[in-house]
Design a protein around this motif. Structure first.
Motif, PDB file in Angstrom:
ATOM      1  N   UNK A 165       8.126  46.616  -6.802  1.00 46.15           N
ATOM      2  CA  UNK A 165       7.001  45.794  -7.267  1.00 46.15           C
ATOM      3  C   UNK A 165       6.256  46.436  -8.446  1.00 46.15           C
ATOM      4  N   UNK A 166       5.876  47.716  -8.375  1.00 49.72           N
ATOM      5  CA  UNK A 166       5.261  48.322  -9.560  1.00 49.72           C
ATOM      6  C   UNK A 166       6.197  48.293 -10.771  1.00 49.72           C
ATOM      7  N   UNK A 184       8.110  45.890 -11.532  1.00 46.78           N
ATOM      8  CA  UNK A 184       7.902  44.559 -12.114  1.00 46.78           C
ATOM      9  C   UNK A 184       6.629  44.531 -12.959  1.00 46.78           C
ATOM     10  N   UNK A 208       9.828  41.002  -4.234  1.00 48.86           N
ATOM     11  CA  UNK A 208       9.916  41.458  -5.621  1.00 48.86           C
ATOM     12  C   UNK A 208      11.173  40.910  -6.298  1.00 48.86           C
ATOM     13  N   UNK A 219       4.069  42.297  -2.641  1.00 52.72           N
ATOM     14  CA  UNK A 219       4.613  42.467  -3.984  1.00 52.72           C
ATOM     15  C   UNK A 219       3.510  42.367  -5.030  1.00 52.72           C
ATOM     16  N   UNK A 245       1.634  45.525  -5.512  1.00 57.20           N
ATOM     17  CA  UNK A 245       2.482  46.514  -6.175  1.00 57.20           C
ATOM     18  C   UNK A 245       2.650  46.213  -7.655  1.00 57.20           C
ATOM     19  N   UNK A 246       2.821  44.948  -7.989  1.00 54.63           N
ATOM     20  CA  UNK A 246       2.940  44.561  -9.398  1.00 54.63           C
ATOM     21  C   UNK A 246       1.654  44.956 -10.139  1.00 54.63           C
ATOM     22  N   UNK A 300       1.701  48.515 -11.082  1.00 54.43           N
ATOM     23  CA  UNK A 300       2.555  48.748 -12.251  1.00 54.43           C
ATOM     24  C   UNK A 300       1.849  48.360 -13.544  1.00 54.43           C
TER      25      UNK A 300
END
Ligand SMILES: Cc1ncc(C[n+]2csc(CCOP(=O)(O)OP(=O)(O)O)c2C)c(N)n1
Lengths: 292, 327
Positions: free
Chosen positions: A134-135, A137, A169, B66, B69-70, B73
């Motif tokens: 996910x990070x 992405x 994800x 998700x 988490x995105x 990022x």
């Protein structure tokens, strides 16, 4: 501005050179876990060649400028293999190999699981499985929004992808056509304890045909031998060449690769090698032409 | 602490409308601002941003883990992501993600939990969030903010944009009166004294502060003068302000649309137990889940109305001298 960190195709590392670096990395991994008296073995040995190929060949990075905004990102989502990542970062010049003496010690930058707030060069903190894609992405979407062309590489374990978040994800990455993100699956067929096999004491792989599953989610999939550096180079290049979809490189690997008595044995997931284990392992991990 | 004279009979503005508009305003100023939505943009009002700045709006679908988490990022590549979903899902469904990739590395992600508390438009216990303050407050490094009205929300969001800590912003669904004057200056960690009385101190957060002010008016009608300290930042807590009100009044009632365990009541009790032991009562959800019902009925059953706050104050004053009572 000339970019000293990018290798031209002609300067790319030969797979023989990469193999030699992997050998050195495997020895360091075993030595560190032995010395620290804790840590993982099987997963790090399985992901070593993937990391060596990324950091010594594929990725656009500047080891002397770990925060360089234009760098490729790498997220080791299977964070329990931290020692493999630290080893490759040290061999690549991010920090001195001598720092391994601090691994898992108080105030060390080398935490049991990668902590980006401690060690420059780590692009994400990981350790709770299922979270790294996910990070990746977010980095891919952010890079695209900024008009930057860095690539984001996320390394997943094949046990790890049992986590639902991976598939959240996977779905979203395909929706956004995130071609600047590659997931590399370290497909060694063994998690920690695993699924018992009806026939006895062997273990069943946690995920059947992951390539088909990523394909079904709309990803471009490339399969390769995760211990053959030339094949890894080919797979990573194919992933960068894909312009419309995220790529999953399914790298077929062996847990504990390189040490015969560790290979494919789930008990070596996180076992600390005793002195004689280390001697026996080093006898197998020889670098030709070098005094051991 | 600052002293603020609240506006009487302020206009009723839905906090979520203000939230959506503020995002557009801040997004115009800060090109680093991006918004992530979990398929609720037309409820949370992130849709206003989606319309105004579509290239910086990212639909993440019904996949909250998700989404968080995105956001992490995005934060590592120079953006300030504002993530939004219902408070109930944010604080629980994506909790491990928030812990590992946002709070532990200290990444600058703004986590907006809308539809917090028990007034969630008759959605029932799955959508009611009575533990979110407790959850975020106990996570090292996470700033926790619960504004009282649209005006304070605007100041809070601006302050958040100028701060680089991971932050939880607690939002509510329904319209409430504006109580802050236009010149109010919000600062993270600063409590606002809305009323200065010597008999009892009411310490409240979020929209419950509106009911706390009503309670103070009811008490004043009986000749009881209450201080009302609004605490929009539950963490870091304005310890000096809390202790000062306790010093002055010797008896404290806390009020929040949240569990009495671990939220503002918990924070104030911990603070006073260490700095100035004081008799207390806590108004809040008493260790139960909610249900779906009209707002007035909910406030009555779960004892969050202004009358309940005033009654708790009277009971505390009537209880006579105990720990920390004034001489
Ligand atoms: C969320 C979560 N659950 C459990 C663990 C404990 N754990 C660490 S490694 C591991 C097995 C991982 O298997 P796999 O992803 O296949 O990695 P590899 O075999 O390459 O080591 C488990 C269960 C964890 N770190 N995070």
């Amino acid at each position: 501005m000339t970019d000293t960190s990018t290798r031209s195709a002609a300067q790319r590392m030969s797979s023989e050179e990469l193999a030699r670096i992997s050998m050195r990395a495997r020895r360091l991994i075993l030595q560190s876990i032995h010395d620290a008296g804790a840590g993982h073995i099987g997963g790090p040995l399985s992901v070593t060649d993937i990391l060596v190929t990324l950091y010594f060949d594929t990725m656009n990075i500047r080891p002397d400028e770990p925060d360089w905004p234009g760098r490729d990102r790498c997220i080791l989502s299977k964070g329990h293999s931290s020692i493999a990542l630290y080893t490759v970062l040290a061999l690549r010049g991010y920090f001195p190999v001598a720092e391994f003496a601090t691994f898992d010690q108080l105030n060390s930058r080398l935490q049991g699981h990668p902590d980006m707030s401690k060690l420059p060069g780590l692009d994400m903190s990981t350790g709770s499985l299922g979270q790294g894609l996910s990070p990746g992405l977010g980095m891919g979407l952010g890079g695209r929004l900024k008009g930057e062309d860095f690539h984001t590489w996320v390394i997943l374990g094949d046990g790890e992808i049992q986590e639902g978040q991976i598939w959240e994800a996977a779905f979203v990455a395909a929706r956004y056509n995130l071609a600047n993100v590659t997931a590399i699956l370290d497909a060694n067929g063994l998690p920690q304890f695993g699924w018992p096999h009806p026939a006895g004491y062997t273990r069943e792989t946690p995920y059947d045909d992951p390539a088909a599953k990523f394909r079904a989610f709309g990803w471009h999939v490339v399969e390769c031998d995760g211990h053959d550096h030339a094949d890894l180079q080919r797979a990573f290049a194919a992933s960068k060449a894909e312009r419309s979809k995220p790529t999953c490189v399914v790298a077929h690997t062996v847990k504990g690769k390189g040490v015969s008595f560790m290979e494919g044995n789930y008990l070596w997931h996180a076992q600390v090698p005793a002195d004689d284990d280390l001697t026996r392992a080093f006898a197998e991990l020889r670098i030709e032409g070098e005094a051991q | 602490m600052i002293s603020v004279t609240p506006v009487e009979h302020g206009a009723e503005t839905p906090m979520r409308d203000a939230w959506g508009q503020n995002l557009v305003d801040l997004g115009g100023e800060f090109s680093s601002l991006v918004v992530l939505d979990g398929d609720l943009a037309n409820s949370t009002k992130a849709d206003v941003f989606a319309k105004a700045l579509p290239e910086r709006f990212f639909e993440m679908g019904i996949a909250e883990q998700n989404m968080l988490g995105v956001a992490a990022g995005f934060a590592t590549v120079g953006f300030v992501p504002w993530v939004s979903t219902f408070a109930a899902f944010l604080a629980k469904r994506a909790l491990d993600q928030i812990r590992v990739v946002i709070a532990q590395p200290g990444l600058n992600v703004k986590m907006c939990g809308s539809y917090s508390g028990i007034l969630t438009g008759k959605t029932g216990k799955t959508h009611i969030s009575v533990e979110d303050i407790a959850v975020f407050r106990c996570m090292p490094g996470v700033v926790t903010i619960a504004p009282a009205d649209d005006l304070e929300l605007r100041g809070a969001m601006r302050a958040m944009m100028h701060d680089d800590r991971p932050t939880y912003l607690r939002l509510t669904r329904d319209p409430g009166p504006t109580i802050f004057p236009a010149d109010y200056e919000f600062a993270i960690g600063q409590a606002a004294l809305l009323r200065d009385g010597g008999d009892i101190g009411i310490i409240s957060t979020g929209v419950e502060t509106i009911r706390a002010l009503d309670a103070a008016r009811q008490l004043a009608a009986d000749g009881v003068e209450a201080s009302v300290l609004h605490v929009p930042t539950i963490k870091p807590l304005d310890v000096e302000a809390v202790v000062a009100v306790a010093e002055k009044t010797g008896a404290i009632v806390t009020a929040e649309d949240h569990s009495i365990l671990g939220g503002l009541g918990g924070a104030v009790a911990e603070c006073l137990a260490e700095h100035r032991p004081t008799r207390m009562r806590r108004i809040g959800i008493r260790d139960v889940y909610g249900e779906s019902a009209p707002n007035d009925a909910m406030l009555e059953k779960y004892r969050l109305s202004s009358r309940h706050i005033a009654d708790a104050a009277r009971a505390l004053l009537g209880a006579g001298a105990g720990i920390g009572a004034r001489a």
